[in-house]
Design a protein around this motif. Structure first.
Motif, PDB file in Angstrom:
ATOM      1  N   GLU A 132       0.675  -1.467   0.305  1.00  0.00           N
ATOM      2  CA  GLU A 132      -0.091   0.114  -0.168  1.00  0.00           C
ATOM      3  C   GLU A 132       0.413   1.148   0.155  1.00  0.00           C
ATOM      4  O   GLU A 132       0.308   2.852  -0.462  1.00  0.00           O
ATOM      5  CB  GLU A 132      -0.812   0.228   1.405  1.00  0.00           C
ATOM      6  CG  GLU A 132      -1.713  -1.177   1.441  1.00  0.00           C
ATOM      7  CD  GLU A 132      -3.176  -1.495  -0.199  1.00  0.00           C
ATOM      8  OE1 GLU A 132      -3.531   0.602  -0.217  1.00  0.00           O
ATOM      9  OE2 GLU A 132      -3.284  -1.983  -0.994  1.00  0.00           O
ATOM     10  N   ARG A 160      -0.876  -1.981  -7.333  1.00  0.00           N
ATOM     11  CA  ARG A 160      -1.085  -2.233  -6.435  1.00  0.00           C
ATOM     12  C   ARG A 160      -2.442  -3.158  -5.622  1.00  0.00           C
ATOM     13  O   ARG A 160      -2.742  -3.259  -4.798  1.00  0.00           O
ATOM     14  CB  ARG A 160      -0.939  -0.377  -5.186  1.00  0.00           C
ATOM     15  CG  ARG A 160      -0.822  -1.244  -4.431  1.00  0.00           C
ATOM     16  CD  ARG A 160      -0.529   0.615  -3.284  1.00  0.00           C
ATOM     17  NE  ARG A 160      -1.759   1.681  -4.071  1.00  0.00           N
ATOM     18  CZ  ARG A 160      -1.412   2.977  -4.828  1.00  0.00           C
ATOM     19  NH1 ARG A 160       0.075   2.322  -5.263  1.00  0.00           N
ATOM     20  NH2 ARG A 160      -2.061   3.212  -5.227  1.00  0.00           N
ATOM     21  N   GLU A 161      -3.939  -2.014  -6.428  1.00  0.00           N
ATOM     22  CA  GLU A 161      -4.861  -2.672  -5.763  1.00  0.00           C
ATOM     23  C   GLU A 161      -5.477  -4.506  -5.923  1.00  0.00           C
ATOM     24  O   GLU A 161      -6.308  -4.985  -5.670  1.00  0.00           O
ATOM     25  CB  GLU A 161      -6.005  -1.831  -6.039  1.00  0.00           C
ATOM     26  CG  GLU A 161      -5.552  -0.592  -5.173  1.00  0.00           C
ATOM     27  CD  GLU A 161      -4.907   0.034  -6.142  1.00  0.00           C
ATOM     28  OE1 GLU A 161      -4.816  -0.115  -6.581  1.00  0.00           O
ATOM     29  OE2 GLU A 161      -4.600   1.294  -5.036  1.00  0.00           O
ATOM     30  N   LYS A 162      -5.196  -4.394  -8.037  1.00  0.00           N
ATOM     31  CA  LYS A 162      -5.452  -5.646  -8.166  1.00  0.00           C
ATOM     32  C   LYS A 162      -4.318  -6.822  -8.563  1.00  0.00           C
ATOM     33  O   LYS A 162      -4.305  -8.019  -7.535  1.00  0.00           O
ATOM     34  CB  LYS A 162      -5.775  -5.174  -9.617  1.00  0.00           C
ATOM     35  CG  LYS A 162      -7.421  -4.535  -9.002  1.00  0.00           C
ATOM     36  CD  LYS A 162      -8.200  -4.071 -10.689  1.00  0.00           C
ATOM     37  CE  LYS A 162      -8.906  -3.159 -11.220  1.00  0.00           C
ATOM     38  NZ  LYS A 162     -10.122  -2.954 -12.107  1.00  0.00           N
ATOM     39  N   ASP A 191      -0.738   2.358 -11.518  1.00  0.00           N
ATOM     40  CA  ASP A 191      -1.322   2.473  -9.533  1.00  0.00           C
ATOM     41  C   ASP A 191      -1.888   1.311  -9.599  1.00  0.00           C
ATOM     42  O   ASP A 191      -1.952   1.176  -8.365  1.00  0.00           O
ATOM     43  CB  ASP A 191      -1.930   4.289  -9.415  1.00  0.00           C
ATOM     44  CG  ASP A 191      -2.993   4.212 -10.670  1.00  0.00           C
ATOM     45  OD1 ASP A 191      -3.538   3.647 -10.702  1.00  0.00           O
ATOM     46  OD2 ASP A 191      -3.862   5.339  -9.490  1.00  0.00           O
ATOM     47  N   HIS A 192      -2.774   0.686 -10.676  1.00  0.00           N
ATOM     48  CA  HIS A 192      -3.860  -0.126 -10.840  1.00  0.00           C
ATOM     49  C   HIS A 192      -3.365  -1.159 -10.253  1.00  0.00           C
ATOM     50  O   HIS A 192      -4.130  -2.510  -9.513  1.00  0.00           O
ATOM     51  CB  HIS A 192      -5.225  -0.408 -11.842  1.00  0.00           C
ATOM     52  CG  HIS A 192      -4.870  -1.285 -12.819  1.00  0.00           C
ATOM     53  ND1 HIS A 192      -4.137  -0.144 -14.056  1.00  0.00           N
ATOM     54  CD2 HIS A 192      -4.209  -1.975 -12.864  1.00  0.00           C
ATOM     55  CE1 HIS A 192      -3.692  -1.335 -14.613  1.00  0.00           C
ATOM     56  NE2 HIS A 192      -3.254  -2.129 -14.848  1.00  0.00           N
ATOM     57  N   TYR A 216      -1.869  -7.201  -5.460  1.00  0.00           N
ATOM     58  CA  TYR A 216      -2.612  -7.726  -4.191  1.00  0.00           C
ATOM     59  C   TYR A 216      -2.917  -8.605  -3.932  1.00  0.00           C
ATOM     60  O   TYR A 216      -2.999  -9.759  -3.055  1.00  0.00           O
ATOM     61  CB  TYR A 216      -3.026  -6.198  -3.886  1.00  0.00           C
ATOM     62  CG  TYR A 216      -4.525  -6.381  -2.624  1.00  0.00           C
ATOM     63  CD1 TYR A 216      -3.830  -6.181  -1.428  1.00  0.00           C
ATOM     64  CD2 TYR A 216      -5.275  -7.136  -3.171  1.00  0.00           C
ATOM     65  CE1 TYR A 216      -5.012  -6.857  -0.531  1.00  0.00           C
ATOM     66  CE2 TYR A 216      -6.324  -7.480  -1.817  1.00  0.00           C
ATOM     67  CZ  TYR A 216      -5.360  -7.232  -0.475  1.00  0.00           C
ATOM     68  OH  TYR A 216      -6.689  -7.246   0.837  1.00  0.00           O
ATOM     69  N   ASN A 217      -3.376  -8.816  -4.928  1.00  0.00           N
ATOM     70  CA  ASN A 217      -4.010 -10.307  -5.069  1.00  0.00           C
ATOM     71  C   ASN A 217      -2.767 -11.369  -5.275  1.00  0.00           C
ATOM     72  O   ASN A 217      -3.267 -12.647  -4.646  1.00  0.00           O
ATOM     73  CB  ASN A 217      -5.028 -11.044  -6.565  1.00  0.00           C
ATOM     74  CG  ASN A 217      -5.854  -9.514  -6.564  1.00  0.00           C
ATOM     75  OD1 ASN A 217      -6.495  -9.126  -5.889  1.00  0.00           O
ATOM     76  ND2 ASN A 217      -6.320  -9.546  -7.978  1.00  0.00           N
TER      77      ASN A 217
END
Length: 205
Positions: free
Chosen positions: A166, A176-178, A173-174, A181-182
């Motif tokens: 994070e 980091r969240e997808k 930048d996506h 992260y997964n």
């Protein structure tokens, strides 16, 4: 075997059987009962569209088997080197199963079936044809078998990895969240051992 040959005494939901203990078909590892073996476990990878909906767990020879027994407390990661494993590196039975000692898996099948018949524990004997993995180098049959390995304990630091993800700057930048992260969320302990001479060298400092 036909259903007409049996009388239905009572029916149960699968979840009602969880924790039930049973008498194992063979006595080879009966001493493990006190450690939680030979009891009914639940998991959703067993389906109700084939067979009896019951499946034998052999944690040394299957990924799902290992996972289910580990999650049920049959053993821990620290004691997984003690799980029953009666086959040697060549796929032959060892002296841990005296009646099958030195027999290959196909050879042992006939002995096992005969023993079950003699003990009146065989309900049905059928032959199934299915695909089977072969080594592409030697064209010999393969088995899935747990072997001693070194692991990096990634799961112990997973929360820290996710927290630092994070704080990292990603382009785009996506990620980091997808994607990343997964990948971190589902990360498992990393096996760094190799048992083939043509493997990737792993430097250790």
């Amino acid at each position: 075997a036909s259903e007409d040959e049996y009388e239905t005494i009572q029916t149960y939901l699968g979840k009602e059987l969880e924790g039930w203990t049973y008498v194992p078909l063979f006595d080879y590892y009966s001493n493990l009962k006190e450690k939680g073996a030979f009891r009914v476990l639940l998991d959703d990878y067993v389906t109700d569209d084939t067979g009896t909906c019951l499946v034998h767990q052999a944690p040394a020879y299957g990924e799902d088997d290992f996972r289910v027994c580990l999650n049920s407390g049959i053993f821990t990661k620290e004691t997984s080197n003690t799980i029953p494993s009666p086959l040697d590196e060549s796929g032959n039975f060892t002296s841990k199963t005296p009646d099958l000692d030195k027999l290959s898996i196909p050879e042992a099948n006939k002995v096992i079936i005969k023993q079950l018949k003699d003990k009146n524990r065989l309900i049905m004997n059928e032959t199934f044809f299915h695909s089977y993995p072969f080594c592409w180098r030697s064209d010999t049959p393969l088995i899935y078998r747990a072997v001693p390995s070194w692991f990096v304990a990634v799961e112990k630091i997973k929360d820290n990895l996710l927290a630092n993800n994070e704080l990292s700057y990603w382009v785009p930048d996506h990620v980091r969240e997808k994607r990343f992260y997964n990948w971190l969320r589902d990360a498992r302990d990393w096996a760094v051992s190799r048992n083939r001479y043509w493997g990737t060298p792993i430097p250790l400092w």
